[in-house]
Scaffold this active site. Structure first.
Site, PDB file in Angstrom:
ATOM      1  N   GLY A  12      -3.710  11.661   1.107  1.00 46.51           N
ATOM      2  CA  GLY A  12      -3.863  10.435   1.879  1.00 46.51           C
ATOM      3  C   GLY A  12      -3.452   9.178   1.141  1.00 46.51           C
ATOM      4  O   GLY A  12      -3.421   8.101   1.720  1.00 46.51           O
ATOM      5  N   CYS A  13      -3.114   9.278  -0.138  1.00 44.41           N
ATOM      6  CA  CYS A  13      -2.698   8.115  -0.918  1.00 44.41           C
ATOM      7  C   CYS A  13      -1.319   7.661  -0.437  1.00 44.41           C
ATOM      8  O   CYS A  13      -0.359   8.436  -0.460  1.00 44.41           O
ATOM      9  CB  CYS A  13      -2.665   8.460  -2.406  1.00 44.41           C
ATOM     10  SG  CYS A  13      -2.018   7.139  -3.452  1.00 44.41           S
TER      11      CYS A  13
END
Length: 147
Positions: A12-13
């Site tokens: 999700g970064c």
């Protein structure tokens, strides 16, 4: 020259997403792994840092670093590794493994040179893309485990 790359990320970064897109656009084949769930040992994790100073092993945007709870510039290798094994959010991302070696972060240097990545001076793919606090950057279970 395209190669196989093992890319350890925080799922999700946004910055890791941009880094992966760049590597893929250069023809590299990525195997993506969750840096936070990887069963690290101190010896294996240490191998990604090479000759980097201990302070540079840390993610400067990790909540515990930003809040001053962890001060990387004051730590020795063994203490730094113990902290990272207990709380992988502290590890500078991504960790990259290729046939030419292992590396940490996505800043200009030998690892990115070997992968054919040429970043422009104003092109920052290392810093966190989020503005303000991100609830996804802190894992309560990891924090609870080290208290």
């Amino acid at each position: 020259m395209a190669s196989s790359v093992i890319f350890y990320e925080k799922p999700g970064c946004l910055s890791n997403g941009r880094q992966k897109a760049l590597l893929t656009s250069l023809g590299h084949s990525l195997t993506v792994r969750d840096l936070l769930a990887e069963p690290w040992t101190a010896e294996r994790l240490r191998s990604f840092f090479g000759a980097m100073p201990v302070r540079d092993w840390f993610n400067p945007t990790a909540p515990r670093v930003k809040q001053g709870e962890v001060r990387p510039e004051t730590l020795d290798e063994s203490t730094a590794l113990a902290l990272m094994l207990a709380d992988p959010l502290l590890i500078r991302r991504p960790l990259i493994e290729t046939e030419c070696g292992r590396g940490c972060g996505f800043a200009p240097g030998p690892m990115l040179d070997a992968l054919g990545v040429a970043l422009e001076p104003e092109q920052d793919l290392q810093s966190c893309s989020r503005i303000g606090p991100d609830p996804h950057c802190e894992r309560p279970s990891a924090r609870a485990a080290i208290r």
